[in-house]
Write a protein that holds these residues in place. Structure first.
Motif, short mmCIF file in Angstrom:
data_model
loop_
_atom_site.label_atom_id
_atom_site.label_comp_id
_atom_site.label_asym_id
_atom_site.label_seq_id
_atom_site.Cartn_x
_atom_site.Cartn_y
_atom_site.Cartn_z
N MET A 101 0.84 -1.20 0.00
CA MET A 101 0.00 0.00 0.00
C MET A 101 0.88 1.26 0.00
SD MET A 101 -2.88 1.18 2.80
CE MET A 101 -3.19 -0.50 3.16
N TRP A 105 -2.01 6.31 1.29
CA TRP A 105 -3.29 5.60 1.40
C TRP A 105 -3.50 5.07 2.82
CZ3 TRP A 105 -3.47 2.08 -3.55
CH2 TRP A 105 -3.44 2.88 -4.68
N ALA A 106 -2.41 4.68 3.47
CA ALA A 106 -2.52 4.10 4.80
C ALA A 106 -3.08 5.09 5.81
CB ALA A 106 -1.17 3.59 5.26
N ARG A 112 -7.46 2.99 2.62
CA ARG A 112 -6.87 1.76 3.17
C ARG A 112 -7.86 0.60 3.03
NH1 ARG A 112 -5.02 3.34 7.97
NH2 ARG A 112 -6.90 2.80 9.11
N GLU A 116 -7.35 -2.82 0.83
CA GLU A 116 -7.46 -4.15 1.43
C GLU A 116 -8.49 -5.01 0.69
OE1 GLU A 116 -5.40 -5.43 3.51
OE2 GLU A 116 -4.32 -3.57 3.86
#
Length: 171
Positions: A101, A105-106, A112, A116
């Protein structure tokens, strides 16, 4: 190009290019590396293409000799093998689709979660490929001499593996 939105101000765009590139490029060595599968040049015509009585008679007596005369020379075949090896090789620092990632984005919960979900779908896709390769009832998927389909498995190790979809196209 395909896109899906993970929020009103943040579209996540995934290009079709890496998947197409992986399907076309990374499987070449496995198939064409054995040059009788896909010779790059024929030094003579196949006997059925040039109906000459003498050539046809020789073909009927000893077909393997006629076939060997058609095949490329050792240097031609070796050159093609080297090129195919380079084209089919994954670099040790290759980044694969859905593997890691982006840091930005995290920090965003919506991004996130979308990443996922995307990564989960890729894992399901890989599992589907494995299940189909193991299914004896599917034609051309299983058995002696049948190379399992792995071209669009998302992840790969370095080297010539015939699998893995990198983030980018590189030659």
């Amino acid at each position: 190009m395909r896109a899906f939105s993970v929020g009103s101000e943040s579209p996540l765009v995934q290009l079709q290019g890496p998947g197409h590139h992986a399907a076309v490029n990374f499987g070449q060595y496995v198939y064409a590396g054995y040059f009788p599968n896909r010779p790059t040049i024929a030094r003579t015509n196949v006997p059925t293409e040039d109906p000459d009585d003498e050539v046809w008679e020789m073909f009927m007596k000893k077909p393997e000799a006629a076939l060997l005369r058609c095949f490329p020379s050792q240097i031609q075949a070796t050159t093609v093998l080297a090129v195919l090896d380079i084209l089919s090789n994954h670099s040790p620092d290759e980044e694969y689709i859905g593997e890691t990632m982006e840091d930005a984005w995290a920090e965003d919960e919506v991004r996130r979660a979308a990443f996922e979900r995307f990564k989960g779908r890729l894992m399901m896709f890989e599992q589907t490929i494995d299940e189909r390769n193991a299914n004896f009832e599917l034609k051309n998927r299983n058995g002696a001499g049948v190379v399992p389909y792995e071209l669009l498995k998302p992840f790969s190790e370095p080297g010539v593996t015939s699998k893995g979809v990198p983030y980018s196209i590189s030659i």
